[in-house]
Design an enzyme around this catalytic site. Structure first.
Site, PDB file in Angstrom:
ATOM      1  N   ALA A 124       0.853  -1.189   0.000  1.00 21.74           N
ATOM      2  CA  ALA A 124       0.000   0.000   0.000  1.00 21.74           C
ATOM      3  C   ALA A 124       0.885   1.235   0.000  1.00 21.74           C
ATOM      4  O   ALA A 124       2.113   1.140  -0.056  1.00 21.74           O
ATOM      5  CB  ALA A 124      -0.933  -0.006   1.210  1.00 21.74           C
ATOM      6  N   SER A 125       0.266   2.396   0.072  1.00 22.57           N
ATOM      7  CA  SER A 125       1.005   3.646  -0.088  1.00 22.57           C
ATOM      8  C   SER A 125       1.948   3.927   1.073  1.00 22.57           C
ATOM      9  O   SER A 125       2.968   4.583   0.897  1.00 22.57           O
ATOM     10  CB  SER A 125       0.031   4.809  -0.253  1.00 22.57           C
ATOM     11  OG  SER A 125      -0.851   4.873   0.853  1.00 22.57           O
ATOM     12  N   GLN A 148       4.157  -2.071   3.405  1.00 25.34           N
ATOM     13  CA  GLN A 148       3.856  -3.353   2.778  1.00 25.34           C
ATOM     14  C   GLN A 148       4.080  -4.466   3.793  1.00 25.34           C
ATOM     15  O   GLN A 148       4.780  -4.289   4.786  1.00 25.34           O
ATOM     16  CB  GLN A 148       4.666  -3.577   1.515  1.00 25.34           C
ATOM     17  CG  GLN A 148       6.155  -3.711   1.677  1.00 25.34           C
ATOM     18  CD  GLN A 148       6.842  -3.717   0.299  1.00 25.34           C
ATOM     19  OE1 GLN A 148       6.422  -3.031  -0.639  1.00 25.34           O
ATOM     20  NE2 GLN A 148       7.923  -4.472   0.178  1.00 25.34           N
ATOM     21  N   ASP A 191     -12.286   0.480  10.395  1.00 26.20           N
ATOM     22  CA  ASP A 191     -12.038   0.121   9.000  1.00 26.20           C
ATOM     23  C   ASP A 191     -12.376  -1.358   8.793  1.00 26.20           C
ATOM     24  O   ASP A 191     -11.588  -2.127   8.267  1.00 26.20           O
ATOM     25  CB  ASP A 191     -10.577   0.395   8.640  1.00 26.20           C
ATOM     26  CG  ASP A 191     -10.342   0.510   7.135  1.00 26.20           C
ATOM     27  OD1 ASP A 191     -11.324   0.700   6.397  1.00 26.20           O
ATOM     28  OD2 ASP A 191      -9.182   0.393   6.705  1.00 26.20           O
TER      29      ASP A 191
END
Length: 528
Positions: free
Chosen positions: A134-135, A138, A292
């Site tokens: 991901a941004s 990882q 989330d």
């Protein structure tokens, strides 16, 4: 902060990409003033031909991923704020996923060794392959040797190299764009772009310290220790630092794969109930919830337990917020809309210049259509969403923690209904909500309030001698203060200037402030 040149270039680039990918053109243009209408038509000229054939959510995803990971993070953050961007756009932004290629493992090893101060061979038997990128970070699947010689698997999350500097530059550009929008576009001020960027900056800073994610997981594990059917991974604190978090590896099926879960023989209806009830316990009982909880972050273990990962985003509710929610739900259940309206005013959420009766009428418009409908068609998240829409009409100040709760509830309901299309949210929630309402509004709550009041009174009684002494000193000095005012002699000034005693300034200033206040009161009573 970004300088004007770089900030302007960032603004132009963002506007071009949003127009090119059809994001601007996917919004309605009715009612726009001449200036914005001209900009809108120009944006339509720049639009790709294929953009008009795609869903707006696809255009948003393409544009944000093209602009970069910081924009994806901005989109994901705005997905949690339907009060700002609207429910429809928030839902579409919620579909945004980071599409970032993994960085080299050699760099990950370097990050791990610097953060933990040990060689990679001392920490892991094998680091393994990248299982998610991901941004910001990882994840690897690693093997670890236990003290007794046995082996176990672990998930190792590593921050991307130089990601903080990259995000800092892009967030500075966001800050420039936000200030530009607030200054030159009156309609944008309602969205509070500067406040949004400031909040995003803070949340990103927190998310980039993996120790905080580990702490959130550890805290939630303690809260869920006595619950069955739902848990979070155990944290390996020995192998966790600012840029690395190591946790238990979860061998399970992602809840996004409903067919695989059914094929494995799991009870899907039970899983739906487990997810919803656990979320409600987190929010109502603990005041600390996983914010989330989409299907990609939920796994079903072999024993049927639901395991939630990635606690980078969590929500907290204060005792007052929890009580507020409990009384609202209780009021809607009893159809006591006047009481629900009064609660909003008592909590200070709705300005005092609004009318309680009119507000209660608006709440009735939400509550009454629910009665008589099949329970499986009623969404608790949708009910809260409607509540926020109505309260906006009465200038209710947005409560970020309540909005985040509502957004997460919508996601959790969606997960439950993917496993059971006829899922009855109210039947599943009833045991948790009833227990909480009884605990918060019943006899036990009254006893706690009485105990807290008694303790506060006892603390006040302990301060009575000091208070009496202070009043006695003040009563002696007050006539002289009223007659002659406050005077500073040379010795006092010298003491203050040289800080001969550190306590003089704070002590005497406090006395002066109290004295001035009492003098003002005395004068107002005498001549008012």
């Amino acid at each position: 902060m970004a300088n004007p040149i770089s900030g302007t270039l960032a603004l132009i680039r963002a506007a071009f990409v949003l127009a090119r990918e059809g994001v601007v053109g996917s919004f309605p243009a009715e009612g726009l003033p001449p200036g914005p209408m001209l900009a809108y038509r120009f944006a339509r000229l720049l639009e790709r031909r294929s953009a008009s054939k795609r869903e707006r959510s696809d255009n948003l995803s393409r544009a944000f991923n093209r602009l970069g990971p910081s924009y994806v993070k901005l989109g994901q953050f705005l997905a949690t704020r339907p009060d700002i961007v609207g429910t429809g756009v928030a839902t579409e932004l919620g579909l945004l996923q980071d599409k970032v290629p993994p960085f080299p493992t050699e760099l990950a090893i370097s990050e791990i060794e610097v953060t933990l101060g040990r060689k990679i061979d001392e920490l892991f038997i094998e680091l393994g392959d990248v299982v998610g990128a991901a941004s910001i970070a990882q994840v690897y699947k690693a093997r670890i040797r236990n003290d007794d010689g046995t082996e176990r698997f672990a998930a190792v999350k590593v921050i991307r190299p130089n990601v903080r500097a990259q995000f800092r530059r892009e967030l500075d550009a966001f800050a420039f764009i936000a200030k530009f929008l607030e200054r030159f576009f009156v309609s944008a001020r309602r969205l509070r772009p500067v406040a949004i960027v400031e909040t995003l900056t803070q949340s990103t800073r927190i998310e980039m310290d993996l120790r905080l994610e580990a702490a959130a997981s550890s805290e939630m594990a303690e809260n869920l220790a006595d619950d069955s059917g739902f848990r979070v991974p155990r944290i390996d604190w020995e192998r966790t630092g600012r840029d690395v978090v190591t946790m238990e590896w979860i061998d399970g099926i992602k809840m996004a794969d409903v067919k695989a879960i059914e094929a494995a023989g799991h009870d899907t209806k039970k899983l739906a109930v487990t997810v919803v009830q656990s979320f409600l316990r987190q929010a109502m009982r603990d005041g600390f919830f996983h914010a989330d909880m989409h299907q990609g972050n939920l796994f079903v273990a072999a024993n049927g337990d639901v395991v939630a990962v990635d606690l980078g985003i969590v929500g907290r509710l204060s005792a007052d917020s929890k009580r507020f929610l409990a009384e609202i739900l209780y009021g809607f259940i009893r159809r006591d809309y006047r009481r629900v309206a009064e609660l909003h005013f008592e909590a200070g959420y709705v300005p005092r210049n609004q009318d309680v009766a009119s507000f209660a009428q608006a709440l009735r418009a939400i509550g009454e259509p629910i009665y008589g409908q099949p329970a499986e068609t009623i969404s608790m998240g949708h009910l809260l969403s409607l509540l926020f829409e109505v309260t906006e009409l009465f200038h209710m100040e947005a409560r970020p923690e309540l909005v985040l709760l509502q957004k997460t509830m919508v996601v959790v309901e969606g997960v439950a209904r993917s496993f059971d299309p006829k899922f009855n949210m109210w039947v599943a929630a009833e045991p948790v909500v009833s227990d909480y309402i009884l605990n918060e509004l019943g006899p036990a709550a009254k006893l706690r309030e009485a105990r807290d009041g008694a303790e506060a009174a006892l603390r006040l009684l302990r301060r009575v001698p000091d208070l009496a002494h202070g009043l006695e000193v003040l009563s002696i000095q007050l006539p002289d203060l009223i007659e002659n005012g406050i005077r500073l002699n040379d010795d006092t000034l010298k003491d203050l200037a040289t800080e001969k005693r550190a306590s003089i300034m704070s002590g005497r200033l406090a006395q002066w402030i109290i004295a001035i206040s009492l003098v003002s009161i005395a004068i107002s009573l005498a001549f008012g």
